[in-house]
Write a protein that holds these residues in place. Structure first.
Motif, PDB file in Angstrom:
ATOM      1  N   GLN A  40       5.971  35.322  31.957  1.00  0.00           N
ATOM      2  CA  GLN A  40       5.297  34.606  30.879  1.00  0.00           C
ATOM      3  C   GLN A  40       4.258  35.503  30.220  1.00  0.00           C
ATOM      4  O   GLN A  40       4.135  35.540  28.996  1.00  0.00           O
ATOM      5  N   GLY A  41       3.505  36.231  31.014  1.00  0.00           N
ATOM      6  CA  GLY A  41       2.494  37.149  30.484  1.00  0.00           C
ATOM      7  C   GLY A  41       3.110  38.274  29.674  1.00  0.00           C
ATOM      8  O   GLY A  41       2.619  38.617  28.593  1.00  0.00           O
ATOM      9  N   LEU A  42       4.204  38.869  30.169  1.00  0.00           N
ATOM     10  CA  LEU A  42       4.874  39.943  29.432  1.00  0.00           C
ATOM     11  C   LEU A  42       5.436  39.443  28.102  1.00  0.00           C
ATOM     12  O   LEU A  42       5.377  40.144  27.088  1.00  0.00           O
ATOM     13  N   ALA A  43       5.972  38.224  28.102  1.00  0.00           N
ATOM     14  CA  ALA A  43       6.494  37.646  26.855  1.00  0.00           C
ATOM     15  C   ALA A  43       5.360  37.410  25.857  1.00  0.00           C
ATOM     16  O   ALA A  43       5.502  37.676  24.655  1.00  0.00           O
ATOM     17  N   ALA A  44       4.213  36.937  26.342  1.00  0.00           N
ATOM     18  CA  ALA A  44       3.065  36.710  25.457  1.00  0.00           C
ATOM     19  C   ALA A  44       2.558  38.031  24.893  1.00  0.00           C
ATOM     20  O   ALA A  44       2.228  38.119  23.703  1.00  0.00           O
ATOM     21  N   VAL A  45       2.511  39.082  25.704  1.00  0.00           N
ATOM     22  CA  VAL A  45       2.078  40.396  25.237  1.00  0.00           C
ATOM     23  C   VAL A  45       3.016  40.894  24.138  1.00  0.00           C
ATOM     24  O   VAL A  45       2.574  41.413  23.109  1.00  0.00           O
ATOM     25  N   ALA A  46       4.325  40.727  24.324  1.00  0.00           N
ATOM     26  CA  ALA A  46       5.298  41.168  23.317  1.00  0.00           C
ATOM     27  C   ALA A  46       5.105  40.416  22.002  1.00  0.00           C
ATOM     28  O   ALA A  46       5.154  41.018  20.914  1.00  0.00           O
ATOM     29  N   ARG A  47       4.861  39.115  22.069  1.00  0.00           N
ATOM     30  CA  ARG A  47       4.640  38.317  20.854  1.00  0.00           C
ATOM     31  C   ARG A  47       3.371  38.759  20.132  1.00  0.00           C
ATOM     32  O   ARG A  47       3.329  38.846  18.907  1.00  0.00           O
ATOM     33  N   VAL A  48       2.316  39.044  20.909  1.00  0.00           N
ATOM     34  CA  VAL A  48       1.041  39.478  20.324  1.00  0.00           C
ATOM     35  C   VAL A  48       1.222  40.820  19.625  1.00  0.00           C
ATOM     36  O   VAL A  48       0.784  41.012  18.481  1.00  0.00           O
ATOM     37  N   ARG A  49       1.876  41.760  20.283  1.00  0.00           N
ATOM     38  CA  ARG A  49       2.101  43.084  19.680  1.00  0.00           C
ATOM     39  C   ARG A  49       2.891  42.961  18.376  1.00  0.00           C
ATOM     40  O   ARG A  49       2.579  43.611  17.386  1.00  0.00           O
ATOM     41  N   GLU A  50       3.917  42.124  18.394  1.00  0.00           N
ATOM     42  CA  GLU A  50       4.741  41.934  17.195  1.00  0.00           C
ATOM     43  C   GLU A  50       3.924  41.310  16.064  1.00  0.00           C
ATOM     44  O   GLU A  50       4.048  41.715  14.908  1.00  0.00           O
ATOM     45  N   ALA A  51       3.076  40.347  16.380  1.00  0.00           N
ATOM     46  CA  ALA A  51       2.262  39.688  15.354  1.00  0.00           C
ATOM     47  C   ALA A  51       1.228  40.636  14.752  1.00  0.00           C
ATOM     48  O   ALA A  51       0.883  40.520  13.575  1.00  0.00           O
ATOM     49  N   LEU A  52       0.732  41.587  15.558  1.00  0.00           N
ATOM     50  CA  LEU A  52      -0.299  42.499  15.077  1.00  0.00           C
ATOM     51  C   LEU A  52       0.267  43.799  14.489  1.00  0.00           C
ATOM     52  O   LEU A  52      -0.481  44.585  13.898  1.00  0.00           O
ATOM     53  N   GLU A  53       1.570  44.020  14.618  1.00  0.00           N
ATOM     54  CA  GLU A  53       2.182  45.263  14.149  1.00  0.00           C
ATOM     55  C   GLU A  53       1.958  45.528  12.655  1.00  0.00           C
ATOM     56  O   GLU A  53       1.624  46.663  12.278  1.00  0.00           O
ATOM     57  N   PRO A  54       2.109  44.538  11.759  1.00  0.00           N
ATOM     58  CA  PRO A  54       1.863  44.828  10.330  1.00  0.00           C
ATOM     59  C   PRO A  54       0.434  45.323  10.072  1.00  0.00           C
ATOM     60  O   PRO A  54       0.235  46.246   9.277  1.00  0.00           O
ATOM     61  N   GLN A  55      -0.545  44.754  10.741  1.00  0.00           N
ATOM     62  CA  GLN A  55      -1.935  45.186  10.565  1.00  0.00           C
ATOM     63  C   GLN A  55      -2.135  46.592  11.140  1.00  0.00           C
ATOM     64  O   GLN A  55      -2.855  47.404  10.573  1.00  0.00           O
ATOM     65  N   ARG A  56      -1.477  46.895  12.254  1.00  0.00           N
ATOM     66  CA  ARG A  56      -1.591  48.216  12.853  1.00  0.00           C
ATOM     67  C   ARG A  56      -1.021  49.283  11.916  1.00  0.00           C
ATOM     68  O   ARG A  56      -1.626  50.326  11.703  1.00  0.00           O
ATOM     69  N   ARG A  57       0.158  49.007  11.345  1.00  0.00           N
ATOM     70  CA  ARG A  57       0.790  49.977  10.430  1.00  0.00           C
ATOM     71  C   ARG A  57      -0.079  50.237   9.213  1.00  0.00           C
ATOM     72  O   ARG A  57      -0.204  51.362   8.758  1.00  0.00           O
ATOM     73  N   ARG A  58      -0.657  49.173   8.655  1.00  0.00           N
ATOM     74  CA  ARG A  58      -1.516  49.323   7.472  1.00  0.00           C
ATOM     75  C   ARG A  58      -2.854  49.961   7.821  1.00  0.00           C
ATOM     76  O   ARG A  58      -3.491  50.573   6.970  1.00  0.00           O
ATOM     77  N   GLY A  59      -3.291  49.769   9.068  1.00  0.00           N
ATOM     78  CA  GLY A  59      -4.589  50.293   9.467  1.00  0.00           C
ATOM     79  C   GLY A  59      -5.737  49.470   8.927  1.00  0.00           C
ATOM     80  O   GLY A  59      -6.889  49.898   8.940  1.00  0.00           O
ATOM     81  N   ARG A  60      -5.444  48.281   8.479  1.00  0.00           N
ATOM     82  CA  ARG A  60      -6.482  47.379   7.967  1.00  0.00           C
ATOM     83  C   ARG A  60      -6.485  46.127   8.823  1.00  0.00           C
ATOM     84  O   ARG A  60      -5.529  45.350   8.815  1.00  0.00           O
ATOM     85  N   PHE A  61      -7.549  45.965   9.564  1.00  0.00           N
ATOM     86  CA  PHE A  61      -7.677  44.789  10.417  1.00  0.00           C
ATOM     87  C   PHE A  61      -9.151  44.473  10.614  1.00  0.00           C
ATOM     88  O   PHE A  61     -10.008  45.338  10.519  1.00  0.00           O
ATOM     89  N   SER A  62      -9.398  43.219  10.833  1.00  0.00           N
ATOM     90  CA  SER A  62     -10.750  42.716  11.065  1.00  0.00           C
ATOM     91  C   SER A  62     -10.646  41.601  12.103  1.00  0.00           C
ATOM     92  O   SER A  62      -9.547  41.109  12.371  1.00  0.00           O
ATOM     93  N   PRO A  63     -11.764  41.192  12.665  1.00  0.00           N
ATOM     94  CA  PRO A  63     -11.692  40.071  13.609  1.00  0.00           C
ATOM     95  C   PRO A  63     -11.036  38.832  12.983  1.00  0.00           C
ATOM     96  O   PRO A  63     -10.258  38.145  13.643  1.00  0.00           O
ATOM     97  N   GLU A  64     -11.308  38.595  11.699  1.00  0.00           N
ATOM     98  CA  GLU A  64     -10.737  37.417  11.042  1.00  0.00           C
ATOM     99  C   GLU A  64      -9.224  37.547  10.896  1.00  0.00           C
ATOM    100  O   GLU A  64      -8.480  36.595  11.144  1.00  0.00           O
ATOM    101  N   SER A  65      -8.734  38.733  10.482  1.00  0.00           N
ATOM    102  CA  SER A  65      -7.296  38.892  10.278  1.00  0.00           C
ATOM    103  C   SER A  65      -6.544  38.879  11.621  1.00  0.00           C
ATOM    104  O   SER A  65      -5.446  38.323  11.707  1.00  0.00           O
ATOM    105  N   VAL A  66      -7.129  39.450  12.657  1.00  0.00           N
ATOM    106  CA  VAL A  66      -6.499  39.434  13.981  1.00  0.00           C
ATOM    107  C   VAL A  66      -6.457  38.004  14.508  1.00  0.00           C
ATOM    108  O   VAL A  66      -5.426  37.537  15.001  1.00  0.00           O
ATOM    109  N   ARG A  67      -7.563  37.296  14.380  1.00  0.00           N
ATOM    110  CA  ARG A  67      -7.612  35.901  14.839  1.00  0.00           C
ATOM    111  C   ARG A  67      -6.583  35.054  14.104  1.00  0.00           C
ATOM    112  O   ARG A  67      -5.867  34.262  14.711  1.00  0.00           O
ATOM    113  N   LYS A  68      -6.468  35.248  12.797  1.00  0.00           N
ATOM    114  CA  LYS A  68      -5.512  34.472  11.996  1.00  0.00           C
ATOM    115  C   LYS A  68      -4.075  34.751  12.453  1.00  0.00           C
ATOM    116  O   LYS A  68      -3.271  33.829  12.584  1.00  0.00           O
ATOM    117  N   ALA A  69      -3.761  36.023  12.727  1.00  0.00           N
ATOM    118  CA  ALA A  69      -2.412  36.368  13.186  1.00  0.00           C
ATOM    119  C   ALA A  69      -2.117  35.740  14.545  1.00  0.00           C
ATOM    120  O   ALA A  69      -1.006  35.257  14.792  1.00  0.00           O
TER     121      ALA A  69
END
Length: 199
Positions: free
Chosen positions: A101-130
């Motif tokens: 369950q933990g590994l699946a949650a980690v994979a989902r989190v990484r996938e949700a944050l990948e667009p922000q990582r690629r752009r290099g633009r992220f903030s606490p608000e954008s991470v929280r929203k994702a």
């Protein structure tokens, strides 16, 4: 009157007789005696067992073992009490189905944050929203400024299964990275946030 006194004496003798029987069984083994002949040896001490892990969906059967966050069992007396006094800050490892369950949650989190990582633009608000967009309630998600980026903490469920990590760096300079790890909460503490004090 005599009957009452006799009944009282008999009632007082029952605990005394029970104590005598229990005491008779103690100290029957002599030093140097054969401990293995009649029962288990003294060195056979029960130790807590770690649940056996199995490959989770999407994980290869020869996956490298995760680093242990558990403290090693002491074979010699500790020279200081730092580890003992700070044990409440060491998170529990996940095993079995909870690990999957933990590994699946980690994979989902990484996938949700990948667009922000690629752009290099992220903030606490954008991470929280994702992360809230994954279906976690606002009360389950924390996002905060961290070391050169944004840290986050999610309480996936009430076991608890927790996911903690960060999104940091610059993709143009050194590459932005997403770090995320799952764990099972802390000793003597509810929730996923690291306790500030223990006993």
């Amino acid at each position: 009157m005599t009957k009452i006194g006799t009944t009282g004496a008999r009632a007082g003798m029952v605990p005394l007789a029970l104590l005598a029987v229990l005491a008779a069984g103690c100290g029957t083994q002599r030093a140097g005696g054969d401990a293995g002949a009649g029962g288990p040896s003294r060195s056979a001490v029960a130790s807590p067992s770690t649940p056996k892990d199995f490959p989770c969906p999407g994980e290869s059967p020869t996956a490298s073992p995760q680093p242990s966050t558990a403290t090693p069992s002491p074979t010699a007396p500790p020279t200081d009490h730092y580890a003992e006094n700070h044990g409440f800050m060491i998170p529990f490892e996940l095993h079995g189905k909870r690990r999957c369950q933990g590994l699946a949650a980690v994979a989902r989190v990484r996938e949700a944050l990948e667009p922000q990582r690629r752009r290099g633009r992220f903030s606490p608000e954008s991470v929280r929203k994702a992360l809230v967009g994954l279906g976690y309630s606002g009360g389950q998600v924390q996002a905060y400024p961290g070391d050169g980026g944004v840290g986050f903490l999610i309480q996936v469920d009430d076991y608890p299964v927790c996911v903690e990590g960060s999104l940091a760096g610059n993709p143009d300079l050194d590459g932005a990275t997403t770090k995320a790890d799952a764990f099972g909460g802390y000793p003597d503490h509810e929730g996923c946030d690291q306790p500030s004090g223990g006993h």
